[in-house]
Design an enzyme around this catalytic site. Structure first.
Site, mmCIF file in Angstrom:
data_model
loop_
_atom_site.group_PDB
_atom_site.id
_atom_site.type_symbol
_atom_site.label_atom_id
_atom_site.label_comp_id
_atom_site.label_asym_id
_atom_site.label_seq_id
_atom_site.Cartn_x
_atom_site.Cartn_y
_atom_site.Cartn_z
ATOM 1 N N ASP A 94 0.819 -1.254 -0.047
ATOM 2 C CA ASP A 94 -0.053 -0.090 -0.130
ATOM 3 C C ASP A 94 0.834 1.330 0.064
ATOM 4 O O ASP A 94 1.488 1.449 1.112
ATOM 5 C CB ASP A 94 -0.847 0.021 1.147
ATOM 6 C CG ASP A 94 -1.942 1.360 1.336
ATOM 7 O OD1 ASP A 94 -1.959 1.745 0.219
ATOM 8 O OD2 ASP A 94 -2.104 1.604 2.544
ATOM 9 N N ASP A 275 -2.337 5.801 -5.188
ATOM 10 C CA ASP A 275 -2.532 4.831 -4.017
ATOM 11 C C ASP A 275 -2.852 3.614 -4.457
ATOM 12 O O ASP A 275 -3.769 3.460 -5.040
ATOM 13 C CB ASP A 275 -3.642 5.439 -3.027
ATOM 14 C CG ASP A 275 -3.755 4.694 -1.854
ATOM 15 O OD1 ASP A 275 -3.368 3.988 -1.567
ATOM 16 O OD2 ASP A 275 -4.763 5.387 -0.970
#
Length: 385
Positions: A94, A275
């Site tokens: 992430d 992201d």
């Protein structure tokens, strides 16, 4: 300026791993070494996967390519191991967060019991601390303790790596991953622990401070995260470099968002977070509503739907970043649910800072190979193969 950007990123933490409430079956991912060995490719792999990073010379660096599993185009999972002997976990890599955490066998909540939990008493290299952590995602909050142990990402090994062991997970019990491996800057770490990428970089395990993502489409295999360099065969043309604003997180300036030459959002310029932990493209409610209206999507429950027969005729949406147009066609921003209905992948943010901020998640990153260059505080984007 730095304090203000940190406030934004505290809010951004609320939407990292934005689709962790999706209900999909858990699947284990084979290690890269095991997969290559089964296909008799292990001996030839290093010489066949040379890399070339446009505008940067990475000669002599070691490239580590780690496989990710695409699960229904909603989440990409990779295997890591922790402890001695190693215990395996499925995590989301992430770029929207900085912390590594997995469930602890201290955690008695059902959300933990349905996933692999770290058995600290079985690891000879485990070291506890008296520090705690709490991280809030779009699907809930994870709390626990900070500990140390050996963590492996393929052939990369970080000894005495600080990470979180969750003792309480107030999230959906059906999350498809065991934990999260954050790849953002240390400044936004919720636990205060040094992120694993920084520790590997500082210890010389990664010769160049860069990592990159290739995310496959349509649930296919082949997704990877690579560390220490870039394999040029995963993208077409040249990488376009975008400086971070401000330095210290994976946020860039976006010029505008347009459809058929009409600017529909970000009209005065805005910020965008790249992201990998977000499934969709997210923005302010009014702007997202405008986008849904423009393409003719109709609300039903929490999503907006279009006729599946119309997907190929939907207009492309253009995200202009650093004067470069990044086109996202209709077939890329529409997904189909288990009932066969087609819905858009645009989602409103659950926060409202004074500055317009967008999240460019996996919908965008499936189309564009992404390079995260810590050495020069920039992101490189190029059309994915």
């Amino acid at each position: 300026m730095q304090e203000r950007s940190m406030k934004w990123f505290v809010l951004l933490g609320l939407v990292s791993i934005s689709e962790c409430i999706v209900k999909i079956p858990l699947r284990r991912v084979k290690t890269m070494r095991k997969t290559l060995s089964e296909k008799n490719m292990l001996n030839n792999f290093p010489k066949e996967h040379a890399y070339r990073l446009s505008q940067i010379s990475f000669r002599g660096s070691n490239l580590t390519i780690h496989p990710l599993r695409n699960t229904k185009d909603l989440v990409y999972l990779g295997n890591i191991t922790i402890g001695t002997p190693p215990q395996e976990f499925q995590v989301v890599f992430d770029t929207g967060s900085s912390d590594l955490w997995v469930p602890s066998n201290f955690c008695a909540i059902e959300a933990c019991s349905l996933h692999t939990r770290f058995r600290h008493l079985q690891s000879s290299t485990f070291r506890p601390t008296n520090r705690t952590f709490s991280i809030t995602y779009g699907c809930g909050t994870v709390k626990g303790i900070v500990v140390h142990d050996t963590v492996r990402i393929g052939d990369l090994v970080s000894t005495d790596q600080p990470f979180g062991l969750s003792t309480a997970e107030y999230v959906s019990r059906r999350t498809p991953f065991d934990g999260v491996l954050g790849l953002n800057y240390p400044s936004i770490s919720s636990s205060g622990a040094i992120p694993i990428f920084d520790k590997l970089k500082n210890e010389g395990a990664i010769s160049e401070p860069v990592f990159a993502f290739y995310l496959s489409k349509d649930g296919q295999e082949g997704s990877v995260v690579m560390f220490g360099g870039v394999d040029h065969r995963y993208y077409k043309g040249e990488l376009n470099w975008v400086p971070l604003i401000p330095e210290g997180n994976w946020m860039v300036h976006m010029d505008r968002i347009s459809i058929e030459r009409n600017v529909i959002a970000c009209s005065a310029g805005c910020k965008a977070v790249v992201d990998t932990g977000a499934a969709f493209i997210e923005g302010p409610k009014s702007q997202v509503d405008n986008m849904q209206k423009f393409i003719g999507a109709r609300p039903r429950g929490s999503k907006y739907y279009v006729p599946c027969s119309a997907v190929n005729t939907l207009p492309s949406i253009i995200f202009t970043i650093n004067s470069i147009n990044y086109t996202v066609p209709g077939r890329a921003y529409i997904l189909k649910n288990p009932r066969g209905r087609c819905y858009t992948t645009f989602k409103e943010n659950q926060w409202s800072p004074s500055t317009e901020i967008w999240i460019l998640g996996d919908v965008f990153l499936r189309l564009y190979f992404s390079v995260f260059d810590r050495g020069h505080d920039r992101i490189g984007l190029a059309r994915a193969v």
